[in-house]
Design a protein around this motif. Sequence first.
Motif, mmCIF file in Angstrom:
data_model
loop_
_atom_site.group_PDB
_atom_site.id
_atom_site.type_symbol
_atom_site.label_atom_id
_atom_site.label_comp_id
_atom_site.label_asym_id
_atom_site.label_seq_id
_atom_site.Cartn_x
_atom_site.Cartn_y
_atom_site.Cartn_z
ATOM 1 N N ARG A 164 -7.276 -10.781 15.473
ATOM 2 C CA ARG A 164 -8.450 -10.164 14.519
ATOM 3 C C ARG A 164 -9.518 -10.910 15.458
ATOM 4 N N LEU A 220 0.519 3.220 9.252
ATOM 5 C CA LEU A 220 0.067 1.931 9.724
ATOM 6 C C LEU A 220 0.511 1.403 10.981
ATOM 7 N N TRP A 255 -0.956 0.252 14.177
ATOM 8 C CA TRP A 255 -1.378 -1.205 13.944
ATOM 9 C C TRP A 255 -2.195 -2.133 14.788
ATOM 10 N N THR A 304 -4.946 -1.292 16.331
ATOM 11 C CA THR A 304 -6.182 -0.839 16.111
ATOM 12 C C THR A 304 -6.389 -1.566 14.665
ATOM 13 N N VAL A 305 -5.589 -1.001 13.747
ATOM 14 C CA VAL A 305 -6.148 -1.577 12.151
ATOM 15 C C VAL A 305 -5.873 -2.951 11.984
ATOM 16 N N ALA A 306 -5.025 -3.558 12.649
ATOM 17 C CA ALA A 306 -4.827 -5.196 12.556
ATOM 18 C C ALA A 306 -6.238 -5.701 13.003
ATOM 19 N N GLU A 307 -7.031 -5.156 13.935
ATOM 20 C CA GLU A 307 -8.398 -5.758 14.413
ATOM 21 C C GLU A 307 -9.349 -5.774 13.269
ATOM 22 N N TYR A 308 -9.368 -4.695 12.284
ATOM 23 C CA TYR A 308 -10.142 -4.579 11.151
ATOM 24 C C TYR A 308 -10.363 -5.577 10.342
ATOM 25 N N PRO A 317 -7.692 -4.761 6.966
ATOM 26 C CA PRO A 317 -6.733 -3.650 7.021
ATOM 27 C C PRO A 317 -5.902 -3.161 5.815
ATOM 28 N N ASP A 318 -6.056 -4.007 4.600
ATOM 29 C CA ASP A 318 -5.515 -3.387 3.600
ATOM 30 C C ASP A 318 -6.345 -2.287 3.005
ATOM 31 N N TRP A 371 -7.751 0.149 4.734
ATOM 32 C CA TRP A 371 -7.233 1.345 5.775
ATOM 33 C C TRP A 371 -5.958 1.768 5.036
#
Length: 167
Positions: free
Chosen positions: A2, A46, A50, A52-56, A59-60, A62
């Motif tokens: 992240r 997810l 993952w 991409t979203v793990a970088e947010y 992510p929870d 999303w």
Amino acid sequence: MRRDGSDVDFDAFFLHEFPRVARTVHHIVGDRARAEELTQDAFIELLRHWRTVAEYDRPDLWLRRVAIRKAQRERHRGWRRRELEVLTAPTETVDGPPTPAPEVLAAVRRLAPGQRTVVVLFYFEDRPMSEIAEILGIKESTGWSQLHTARRHLADTLEEEVSDVIR
């Protein structure tokens, strides 16, 4: 990895978030088994995204947005067919905070999908409206409007008065 330098592990994320998301979805669809299936579907989506979203930063959020949209679609599809079953079925609980009284849950399940989702997130999960708006992809003012309308409907259904102050 992240932006803040921490590594987010999918397995740990799953273990932490699954019960919470399943509880929210359960309040929306009214069926524990279906809620768990929809939550699993959201986690499968997810997993596909993952990296991409793990970088947010969150992510929870999303994940919740995906799960709630799936729950709303599910609820909308079977609204008329299952309404009687859902309202007369015994209330099941998912591990977590205490479940509201059965008559309150039944009244919440009668709300329109958008109103029901805002009520679940605001009252059952104690989320701020700014976060609810982000999860649902709506304006805060829309969320407040849906909450206000839902509270009026709940008051009529439960034959109680509603104060103008929320919370």
